[in-house]
Design a protein around this motif. Structure first.
Motif, PDB file in Angstrom:
ATOM      1  N   UNK A   7     -12.452  34.791  -8.548  1.00 22.32           N
ATOM      2  CA  UNK A   7     -12.658  34.529  -7.119  1.00 22.32           C
ATOM      3  C   UNK A   7     -12.030  35.632  -6.166  1.00 22.32           C
ATOM      4  N   UNK A   8     -12.749  35.906  -5.263  1.00 21.02           N
ATOM      5  CA  UNK A   8     -12.131  36.530  -4.213  1.00 21.02           C
ATOM      6  C   UNK A   8     -11.325  35.932  -3.245  1.00 21.02           C
ATOM      7  N   UNK A   9     -10.143  36.531  -2.878  1.00 14.72           N
ATOM      8  CA  UNK A   9      -9.162  35.952  -2.152  1.00 14.72           C
ATOM      9  C   UNK A   9      -8.967  36.787  -0.869  1.00 14.72           C
ATOM     10  N   UNK A  10      -9.048  36.417   0.366  1.00  7.90           N
ATOM     11  CA  UNK A  10      -8.960  37.272   1.554  1.00  7.90           C
ATOM     12  C   UNK A  10      -7.694  36.466   2.287  1.00  7.90           C
ATOM     13  N   UNK A  11      -6.577  37.250   2.394  1.00  7.62           N
ATOM     14  CA  UNK A  11      -5.487  36.676   2.806  1.00  7.62           C
ATOM     15  C   UNK A  11      -5.660  36.511   4.472  1.00  7.62           C
ATOM     16  N   UNK A  12      -6.394  37.559   5.178  1.00  3.13           N
ATOM     17  CA  UNK A  12      -6.403  37.229   6.565  1.00  3.13           C
ATOM     18  C   UNK A  12      -5.376  37.572   7.388  1.00  3.13           C
ATOM     19  N   UNK A  39      -8.849  40.760  -1.226  1.00  3.32           N
ATOM     20  CA  UNK A  39      -9.806  41.708  -0.220  1.00  3.32           C
ATOM     21  C   UNK A  39      -9.145  41.832   1.228  1.00  3.32           C
ATOM     22  N   UNK A  40      -9.592  42.865   1.512  1.00  6.13           N
ATOM     23  CA  UNK A  40      -9.118  43.088   2.845  1.00  6.13           C
ATOM     24  C   UNK A  40     -10.290  42.396   3.982  1.00  6.13           C
ATOM     25  N   UNK A  41      -9.652  42.014   5.027  1.00  6.16           N
ATOM     26  CA  UNK A  41     -10.652  41.391   6.294  1.00  6.16           C
ATOM     27  C   UNK A  41      -9.826  41.337   7.352  1.00  6.16           C
ATOM     28  N   UNK A  42     -10.369  41.140   8.347  1.00 12.20           N
ATOM     29  CA  UNK A  42      -9.537  40.948   9.813  1.00 12.20           C
ATOM     30  C   UNK A  42      -8.692  42.209  10.365  1.00 12.20           C
ATOM     31  N   UNK A  43      -7.912  41.859  11.252  1.00 15.00           N
ATOM     32  CA  UNK A  43      -7.457  42.854  12.339  1.00 15.00           C
ATOM     33  C   UNK A  43      -6.513  43.787  11.366  1.00 15.00           C
ATOM     34  N   UNK A  44      -5.854  43.231  10.351  1.00 19.88           N
ATOM     35  CA  UNK A  44      -4.861  43.891   9.525  1.00 19.88           C
ATOM     36  C   UNK A  44      -5.846  45.058   8.631  1.00 19.88           C
ATOM     37  N   UNK A  45      -7.088  44.809   8.390  1.00 15.00           N
ATOM     38  CA  UNK A  45      -8.097  45.533   7.559  1.00 15.00           C
ATOM     39  C   UNK A  45      -8.267  47.027   8.217  1.00 15.00           C
TER      40      UNK A  45
END
Ligand code: NAI
Length: 337
Positions: A7-12, A39-45
């Motif tokens: 499962x992919x986990x995107x903390x955000x 996985x990375x996504x969002x402003x933090x990525x």
């Protein structure tokens, strides 16, 4: 032990990492075997990967087909475009499913809410096509396509049938947007008549629909609508049952599914152990059911129902009347499982 899932986990962003960590811990404690791919996504990525929605994140979800996602921040009126809109469009996650129910011990004005907001997730005003025609005059295009309207209508009636739900109500504004919302209605009527005549069907102009929702939410079963209306009505419905901390969601496509809470990154409470992790934990329960892990899903639901019913303030977050924090709530659920 069940089969192992990836499962992919995107903390955000914002409260995302806190609630994602809480949800991961609870899910791991349920006995299900999951290999998490963070996985990375969002402003933090942007800092770490140079993009709010890195290609590796899209590719990993395409490969593993299931993700649990924390909220991401989208700047207001300027800056990068929405990661959520990008993700939903790239992966064709056309159906947002948001079950809204009263929970034991969670105070609200209503006691008999059990409805599902079904939101078309890829079209409408979220096409993001905007431009300035002449200085001081801008336009924002609302897109509705027949295939897009038909597939969400078909999804709604199939969902109703598979869950034993009795009625689909479409919220629309086809009195004003005669063509776009008119097409949405035309497709819903046609799919209903051809494929699900045994399900009750009705339509409400959305302003009246919102009034009816706050007067008597118990009269609604599935409420189906286009993208922007669904976004707004989801938060309204969260308010009927105790707020954004207790409403889960799923973004479903034909090839993959991304499970996430209705709430956003809540910058006002981020990093303070104040966020309610339940909405993402409940999204995790939806994910486990989607994966066929119904026993593990049931254990988690039993755990949070017990914590909520007992109502010990130190085990609940403040948004639902407690004095505890994100971690304490998750630990309490794990102890009851
Ligand atoms: P929000 O949902 O983040 O917060 C609204 C209010 O609800 C705030 O007072 C917040 O503290 C509270 N809240 C939200 N989640 C909570 C939780 N789990 N526990 C306790 N309280 C909670 O909406 P807002 O402030 O309009 O948006 C903040 C950012 O989130 C924006 O950048 C927005 O674009 C983004 N957003 C992201 C979403 C996503 O990634 N799916 C969905 C909605 C908004």
């Amino acid at each position: 032990m069940s089969v192992k899932h990836t499962v992919c986990l995107i903390p955000g962003d914002g409260i995302g990492p806190e609630v994602a960590e809480a949800a991961r811990r609870v899910i791991d404690a349920s006995g299900v075997s999951i290999e998490w791919v963070s996985l990375p996504a969002g402003a933090g990525a942007v800092e770490s990967h140079g993009s709010t929605l890195p290609e590796e994140t899209i590719r990993a979800i395409e490969t593993h087909r299931v993700a649990l996602k924390g909220p991401v921040t989208t700047p207001i009126g300027k800056g990068h475009t929405s990661v959520n809109v990008g993700l939903r469009k790239r992966l064709n996650l056309y159906a947002a499913v948001r079950p809204v129910r009263n929970l034991p011990g969670v105070a609200s004005r209503y006691s008999d809410v059990d409805l599902v907001v079904l939101r078309e997730n890829t079209e409408g005003l979220y096409s993001g096509i905007e431009n300035e025609i002449v200085p001081g005059v801008v336009q924002s295009l609302k897109i509705a396509t027949r295939p897009g309207c038909e597939r969400i209508a078909r999804y709604a009636f199939r969902y109703a049938r598979s869950r034993g739900r009795k009625r689909v109500t479409v919220f629309h504004k086809a009195n004003i947007m005669k063509m776009s919302d008119g097409l949405f209605l035309e497709c819903a009527r046609a799919i209903h008549a051809a494929e699900a005549p045994e399900i009750a069907y009705d339509e409400l102009i959305i302003d009246n629909g919102c009034m009816q929702l706050v007067r008597d939410p118990s009269r609604f079963d599935i409420v189906l609508m286009e993208n922007l209306y669904g976004d707004i009505v989801s938060d309204l419905c969260a308010g009927l049952v105790g707020g954004l901390g207790v409403v889960p969601g799923a973004n479903i496509g034909d090839s993959s599914a991304v499970f996430e809470a209705v709430h956003g990154s809540a910058p006002d409470i981020a990093g303070k152990n104040l966020a309610n992790p339940l909405a993402l934990i409940m999204s995790g329960v939806m994910m486990l059911n989607h994966l066929g892990e119904t026993e593990a899903a049931g254990r988690i639901k039993g755990g949070y129902d017990a914590v909520l019913s007992e109502g010990k303030p130190a085990e609940l977050t403040r948004d639902i009347g407690g004095s505890g924090g994100t971690r304490e709530f998750a630990e309490a659920i794990i102890r009851r499982m």
